[in-house]
Design a protein around this motif. Structure first.
Motif, PDB file in Angstrom:
ATOM      1  N   LEU A 230     100.292 118.259  44.756  1.00 33.62           N
ATOM      2  CA  LEU A 230     101.193 117.990  43.635  1.00 33.62           C
ATOM      3  C   LEU A 230     101.289 116.499  43.337  1.00 33.62           C
ATOM      4  N   MET A 231     101.167 115.654  44.345  1.00 34.17           N
ATOM      5  CA  MET A 231     101.148 114.210  44.083  1.00 34.17           C
ATOM      6  C   MET A 231      99.932 113.836  43.241  1.00 34.17           C
ATOM      7  N   ARG A 232      98.823 114.521  43.483  1.00 35.73           N
ATOM      8  CA  ARG A 232      97.598 114.182  42.756  1.00 35.73           C
ATOM      9  C   ARG A 232      97.525 114.841  41.381  1.00 35.73           C
ATOM     10  N   TRP A 233      97.886 116.125  41.285  1.00 36.23           N
ATOM     11  CA  TRP A 233      97.616 116.885  40.078  1.00 36.23           C
ATOM     12  C   TRP A 233      98.828 117.156  39.193  1.00 36.23           C
ATOM     13  N   GLU A 234     100.020 116.944  39.699  1.00 39.31           N
ATOM     14  CA  GLU A 234     101.216 117.145  38.867  1.00 39.31           C
ATOM     15  C   GLU A 234     102.077 115.892  38.963  1.00 39.31           C
ATOM     16  N   THR A 235     101.596 114.850  38.291  1.00 38.36           N
ATOM     17  CA  THR A 235     102.233 113.535  38.383  1.00 38.36           C
ATOM     18  C   THR A 235     103.513 113.446  37.553  1.00 38.36           C
ATOM     19  N   ARG A 236     103.849 114.502  36.830  1.00 43.33           N
ATOM     20  CA  ARG A 236     105.080 114.486  36.032  1.00 43.33           C
ATOM     21  C   ARG A 236     106.316 114.719  36.890  1.00 43.33           C
ATOM     22  N   ILE A 237     106.110 115.068  38.175  1.00 42.77           N
ATOM     23  CA  ILE A 237     107.258 115.337  39.032  1.00 42.77           C
ATOM     24  C   ILE A 237     107.263 114.437  40.259  1.00 42.77           C
ATOM     25  N   SER A 238     108.450 114.285  40.820  1.00 41.18           N
ATOM     26  CA  SER A 238     108.629 113.601  42.090  1.00 41.18           C
ATOM     27  C   SER A 238     109.351 114.586  43.000  1.00 41.18           C
ATOM     28  N   LEU A 239     108.712 114.968  44.107  1.00 42.01           N
ATOM     29  CA  LEU A 239     109.295 115.953  45.015  1.00 42.01           C
ATOM     30  C   LEU A 239     110.295 115.300  45.954  1.00 42.01           C
ATOM     31  N   SER A 240     111.384 116.004  46.211  1.00 36.77           N
ATOM     32  CA  SER A 240     112.345 115.544  47.206  1.00 36.77           C
ATOM     33  C   SER A 240     112.463 116.544  48.359  1.00 36.77           C
ATOM     34  N   ARG A 241     112.029 117.799  48.130  1.00 37.59           N
ATOM     35  CA  ARG A 241     112.138 118.817  49.173  1.00 37.59           C
ATOM     36  C   ARG A 241     111.098 119.901  48.955  1.00 37.59           C
ATOM     37  N   VAL A 242     110.433 120.286  50.050  1.00 38.30           N
ATOM     38  CA  VAL A 242     109.496 121.407  50.066  1.00 38.30           C
ATOM     39  C   VAL A 242     109.860 122.254  51.272  1.00 38.30           C
ATOM     40  N   GLN A 243     110.060 123.553  51.048  1.00 36.08           N
ATOM     41  CA  GLN A 243     110.427 124.424  52.162  1.00 36.08           C
ATOM     42  C   GLN A 243     109.873 125.824  51.939  1.00 36.08           C
ATOM     43  N   PHE A 244     109.347 126.412  53.020  1.00 43.90           N
ATOM     44  CA  PHE A 244     108.940 127.808  52.980  1.00 43.90           C
ATOM     45  C   PHE A 244     110.075 128.645  53.500  1.00 43.90           C
ATOM     46  N   ARG A 245     110.255 129.815  52.910  1.00 47.35           N
ATOM     47  CA  ARG A 245     111.258 130.732  53.435  1.00 47.35           C
ATOM     48  C   ARG A 245     110.796 132.168  53.247  1.00 47.35           C
ATOM     49  N   GLY A 246     111.287 133.004  54.121  1.00 50.41           N
ATOM     50  CA  GLY A 246     111.060 134.437  53.979  1.00 50.41           C
ATOM     51  C   GLY A 246     109.668 134.928  54.314  1.00 50.41           C
TER      52      GLY A 246
ATOM     53  N   GLU B 169     112.077 121.191  45.263  1.00 53.69           N
ATOM     54  CA  GLU B 169     113.130 120.463  44.564  1.00 53.69           C
ATOM     55  C   GLU B 169     112.629 119.058  44.284  1.00 53.69           C
ATOM     56  N   GLY B 170     113.078 118.510  43.184  1.00 58.17           N
ATOM     57  CA  GLY B 170     112.677 117.162  42.834  1.00 58.17           C
ATOM     58  C   GLY B 170     113.203 116.804  41.471  1.00 58.17           C
ATOM     59  N   SER B 171     112.493 115.907  40.823  1.00 64.47           N
ATOM     60  CA  SER B 171     112.902 115.493  39.489  1.00 64.47           C
ATOM     61  C   SER B 171     111.670 115.262  38.625  1.00 64.47           C
ATOM     62  N   VAL B 172     111.897 115.370  37.326  1.00 66.13           N
ATOM     63  CA  VAL B 172     110.852 115.075  36.344  1.00 66.13           C
ATOM     64  C   VAL B 172     110.832 113.555  36.192  1.00 66.13           C
ATOM     65  N   VAL B 173     109.666 112.956  36.332  1.00 67.49           N
ATOM     66  CA  VAL B 173     109.542 111.502  36.365  1.00 67.49           C
ATOM     67  C   VAL B 173     110.067 110.842  35.086  1.00 67.49           C
TER      68      VAL B 173
ATOM     69  N   PHE C 153     114.984 119.378  39.094  1.00 65.17           N
ATOM     70  CA  PHE C 153     114.474 120.741  38.995  1.00 65.17           C
ATOM     71  C   PHE C 153     114.470 121.373  40.378  1.00 65.17           C
ATOM     72  N   SER C 154     114.530 122.683  40.378  1.00 76.08           N
ATOM     73  CA  SER C 154     114.471 123.478  41.591  1.00 76.08           C
ATOM     74  C   SER C 154     113.759 124.758  41.221  1.00 76.08           C
ATOM     75  N   MET C 155     112.736 125.125  41.990  1.00 76.47           N
ATOM     76  CA  MET C 155     112.016 126.361  41.685  1.00 76.47           C
ATOM     77  C   MET C 155     111.490 126.999  42.957  1.00 76.47           C
ATOM     78  N   SER C 156     111.330 128.308  42.892  1.00 74.94           N
ATOM     79  CA  SER C 156     110.739 129.074  43.989  1.00 74.94           C
ATOM     80  C   SER C 156     109.448 129.680  43.488  1.00 74.94           C
ATOM     81  N   ILE C 157     108.396 129.543  44.285  1.00 76.27           N
ATOM     82  CA  ILE C 157     107.084 130.064  43.916  1.00 76.27           C
ATOM     83  C   ILE C 157     106.672 131.083  44.969  1.00 76.27           C
TER      84      ILE C 157
END
Length: 115
Positions: free
Chosen positions: A65-81, A93-97, A103-107
């Motif tokens: 995501l740092m390389r290919w989705e430069t429009r965002i800055s991540l603050s948290r990455v977590q796996f669950r379930g 979780e992060g913010s739009v640069v 923003f917060s999303m689950s994938i």
């Protein structure tokens, strides 16, 4: 049907929400004109879902995501379930640069052996 199927216009955050799963689930080397596009996350599919694999998955996610989705800055990455069928969710979780909008999303992801 969503905008991806209809070609309708979407906002920046919706476009980012479409882009992130595409980046993360694309195996590096599979795009003909963009061989470097994607992430190492698909390489971890058959690995046991233990602490080492979890750290590799975090790293693969952040690096891609740092390389290919430069429009965002991540603050948290977590796996669950993570289940025995390998189904889990990746919480980001992060913010739009440009706008500093949070923003917060689950994938949903498929890691580990599947039944």
């Amino acid at each position: 049907m969503g905008p991806r199927e209809t070609g309708g216009a979407i906002g920046t955050l919706d476009h980012i929400a479409q882009s992130i799963p595409d980046v993360l689930t694309t195996r590096i080397g599979t795009r003909v004109m963009r061989r470097e596009y994607g992430s190492l996350l698909p390489e971890l599919i058959d690995h046991p879902f233990n602490d080492v694999t979890r750290l590799r998955a975090y790293s693969a996610t952040v690096m891609a995501l740092m390389r290919w989705e430069t429009r965002i800055s991540l603050s948290r990455v977590q796996f669950r379930g993570a289940s025995l069928q390998g189904k889990s969710e990746l919480d980001l979780e992060g913010s739009v640069v440009d706008s500093n909008e949070a923003f917060s999303m689950s994938i949903p992801l498929q890691l580990g052996g599947s039944v």
